[in-house]
Design a protein around this motif. Structure first.
Motif, PDB file in Angstrom:
ATOM      1  N   ILE A   1       0.831  -1.206   0.000  1.00 27.54           N
ATOM      2  CA  ILE A   1       0.000   0.000   0.000  1.00 27.54           C
ATOM      3  C   ILE A   1       0.861   1.249   0.000  1.00 27.54           C
ATOM      4  CG2 ILE A   1      -1.930  -1.142   1.162  1.00 27.54           C
ATOM      5  CD1 ILE A   1      -1.132   0.446   3.683  1.00 27.54           C
ATOM      6  N   LYS A   2       0.230   2.333  -0.410  1.00 23.48           N
ATOM      7  CA  LYS A   2       0.862   3.646  -0.399  1.00 23.48           C
ATOM      8  C   LYS A   2      -0.149   4.618   0.189  1.00 23.48           C
ATOM      9  CE  LYS A   2       3.170   4.831  -4.102  1.00 23.48           C
ATOM     10  NZ  LYS A   2       3.606   5.377  -5.403  1.00 23.48           N
ATOM     11  N   PHE A   3       0.325   5.517   1.046  1.00 21.92           N
ATOM     12  CA  PHE A   3      -0.548   6.531   1.625  1.00 21.92           C
ATOM     13  C   PHE A   3      -0.561   7.773   0.740  1.00 21.92           C
ATOM     14  CE2 PHE A   3       0.844   4.877   6.039  1.00 21.92           C
ATOM     15  CZ  PHE A   3      -0.132   3.899   6.033  1.00 21.92           C
ATOM     16  N   LYS A   4      -1.692   8.429   0.683  1.00 26.01           N
ATOM     17  CA  LYS A   4      -1.805   9.690  -0.047  1.00 26.01           C
ATOM     18  C   LYS A   4      -0.874  10.723   0.596  1.00 26.01           C
ATOM     19  CE  LYS A   4      -5.175  12.984  -1.736  1.00 26.01           C
ATOM     20  NZ  LYS A   4      -6.590  13.361  -1.762  1.00 26.01           N
ATOM     21  N   GLY A   5      -0.108  11.417  -0.232  1.00 22.48           N
ATOM     22  CA  GLY A   5       0.784  12.471   0.257  1.00 22.48           C
ATOM     23  C   GLY A   5       2.153  11.976   0.694  1.00 22.48           C
ATOM     24  N   MET A   6       2.377  10.666   0.641  1.00 23.87           N
ATOM     25  CA  MET A   6       3.677  10.096   1.033  1.00 23.87           C
ATOM     26  C   MET A   6       4.185   9.247  -0.134  1.00 23.87           C
ATOM     27  SD  MET A   6       3.012   8.919   4.935  1.00 23.87           S
ATOM     28  CE  MET A   6       1.879   9.828   5.962  1.00 23.87           C
ATOM     29  N   TYR A   7       4.991   9.872  -0.983  1.00 22.63           N
ATOM     30  CA  TYR A   7       5.376   9.217  -2.227  1.00 22.63           C
ATOM     31  C   TYR A   7       6.862   8.907  -2.332  1.00 22.63           C
ATOM     32  CZ  TYR A   7       0.650  10.603  -3.338  1.00 22.63           C
ATOM     33  OH  TYR A   7      -0.711  10.775  -3.300  1.00 22.63           O
ATOM     34  N   HIS A   8       7.561   8.899  -1.207  1.00 27.88           N
ATOM     35  CA  HIS A   8       8.990   8.580  -1.223  1.00 27.88           C
ATOM     36  C   HIS A   8       9.315   7.734   0.005  1.00 27.88           C
ATOM     37  CE1 HIS A   8      13.356   9.166  -1.105  1.00 27.88           C
ATOM     38  NE2 HIS A   8      13.237   9.309  -2.417  1.00 27.88           N
ATOM     39  N   ILE A   9      10.314   6.893  -0.130  1.00 28.24           N
ATOM     40  CA  ILE A   9      10.710   6.018   0.972  1.00 28.24           C
ATOM     41  C   ILE A   9      11.024   6.806   2.244  1.00 28.24           C
ATOM     42  CG2 ILE A   9      13.136   5.925   0.259  1.00 28.24           C
ATOM     43  CD1 ILE A   9      13.138   2.967   1.212  1.00 28.24           C
ATOM     44  N   ASN A  10      11.573   8.005   2.093  1.00 29.06           N
ATOM     45  CA  ASN A  10      11.905   8.835   3.269  1.00 29.06           C
ATOM     46  C   ASN A  10      10.661   9.260   4.053  1.00 29.06           C
ATOM     47  OD1 ASN A  10      14.582   8.625   2.567  1.00 29.06           O
ATOM     48  ND2 ASN A  10      14.670  10.626   1.560  1.00 29.06           N
ATOM     49  N   ASP A  11       9.512   9.312   3.374  1.00 33.59           N
ATOM     50  CA  ASP A  11       8.263   9.701   4.033  1.00 33.59           C
ATOM     51  C   ASP A  11       7.712   8.586   4.916  1.00 33.59           C
ATOM     52  OD1 ASP A  11       8.305  12.122   2.620  1.00 33.59           O
ATOM     53  OD2 ASP A  11       7.111  11.282   0.971  1.00 33.59           O
ATOM     54  N   ILE A  12       8.057   7.337   4.602  1.00 31.53           N
ATOM     55  CA  ILE A  12       7.374   6.219   5.257  1.00 31.53           C
ATOM     56  C   ILE A  12       8.272   5.269   6.055  1.00 31.53           C
ATOM     57  CG2 ILE A  12       5.361   6.229   3.750  1.00 31.53           C
ATOM     58  CD1 ILE A  12       7.736   3.550   3.074  1.00 31.53           C
ATOM     59  N   GLU A  13       9.577   5.411   5.939  1.00 33.31           N
ATOM     60  CA  GLU A  13      10.489   4.503   6.652  1.00 33.31           C
ATOM     61  C   GLU A  13      10.200   4.431   8.145  1.00 33.31           C
ATOM     62  OE1 GLU A  13      14.858   4.030   4.831  1.00 33.31           O
ATOM     63  OE2 GLU A  13      14.325   6.085   5.350  1.00 33.31           O
ATOM     64  N   LYS A  14       9.862   5.557   8.731  1.00 40.63           N
ATOM     65  CA  LYS A  14       9.636   5.627  10.183  1.00 40.63           C
ATOM     66  C   LYS A  14       8.405   4.846  10.638  1.00 40.63           C
ATOM     67  CE  LYS A  14       7.504  10.089   9.402  1.00 40.63           C
ATOM     68  NZ  LYS A  14       8.126  11.216   8.783  1.00 40.63           N
ATOM     69  N   TYR A  15       7.558   4.401   9.711  1.00 37.42           N
ATOM     70  CA  TYR A  15       6.322   3.705  10.081  1.00 37.42           C
ATOM     71  C   TYR A  15       6.456   2.189  10.109  1.00 37.42           C
ATOM     72  CZ  TYR A  15       4.433   8.336   9.392  1.00 37.42           C
ATOM     73  OH  TYR A  15       4.213   9.681   9.471  1.00 37.42           O
ATOM     74  N   ARG A  16       7.665   1.672   9.934  1.00 32.62           N
ATOM     75  CA  ARG A  16       7.873   0.226  10.037  1.00 32.62           C
ATOM     76  C   ARG A  16       7.462  -0.215  11.445  1.00 32.62           C
ATOM     77  NH1 ARG A  16      13.624  -1.836   8.793  1.00 32.62           N
ATOM     78  NH2 ARG A  16      12.963  -1.265   6.703  1.00 32.62           N
ATOM     79  N   ASP A  17       6.780  -1.335  11.550  1.00 33.00           N
ATOM     80  CA  ASP A  17       6.259  -1.904  12.800  1.00 33.00           C
ATOM     81  C   ASP A  17       5.071  -1.132  13.365  1.00 33.00           C
ATOM     82  OD1 ASP A  17       8.060  -4.043  12.792  1.00 33.00           O
ATOM     83  OD2 ASP A  17       9.597  -2.843  13.795  1.00 33.00           O
TER      84      ASP A  17
END
Length: 172
Positions: A65-81
């Protein structure tokens, strides 16, 4: 407001902001549909924010999945776990004989009038769900959710009536 777990973010997927999610819902296609809203909870089960699904696809055992407004790995890395949950108000009505996981987990399991244990988890290994029954002084019992085994589910009475076929419980 009550929330119910639908998945856990286990890793990133590529560089474009996609995440691998381990689904814990029978309704992955519906839950992760583009435009749907979910709540994001940190590993300590604290609410972080609401998110909107921008895209969803299935790869092997994962929902990507991809969240709206978060289109780069740097935007989402912190959400692991982190955990994804659906608000109670967003749950759809189910047909007769269908149940949400949160309605099943915690129910007591009986064979005839003998209490076997309590459902602690639901596994999705393939063709049908498997209910994990926690028992006192014995190993967990793995019950396939199929008609000859699960005879009746009464959510109101917190009770499941089963018939254990020979060989399913190796501790008898």
């Amino acid at each position: 407001m009550n929330y119910f777990k639908v998945g856990k973010i286990v890793n990133t997927q590529g560089l474009q902001g996609e995440m691998r999610v381990l689904s814990v819902t029978d309704f992955a296609e519906e839950r992760f549909k583009k435009g749907n809203h979910l709540a994001l909870f940190d590993p300590k089960d604290q609410f972080v924010m609401n998110v909107e699904i921008a895209s969803h696809r299935k790869v092997k055992n994962f929902d990507i999945i991809k969240f709206k407004g978060m289109y780069h790995i740097n935007d989402i890395e912190k959400y692991r776990d982190y955990t994804l949950k659906v608000a109670e108000e967003d749950l759809a009505d189910l047909d007769e004989g269908e149940f949400y996981y949160h309605e099943i987990i915690g129910l007591e399991v009986y064979e005839k009038d003998q209490l076997l244990g309590t459902i602690k988890e639901i596994l999705q290994p393939g063709a049908n769900d498997v209910w994990v029954v926690k028992r006192k002084g014995k190993r967990d019992l793995l019950l396939p959710y199929i008609p000859p085994v699960v005879l009746e589910v009464d959510v109101e009475k917190s009770r499941v009536q089963v018939e254990i076929p020979e060989g399913l419980d190796d501790e008898n």
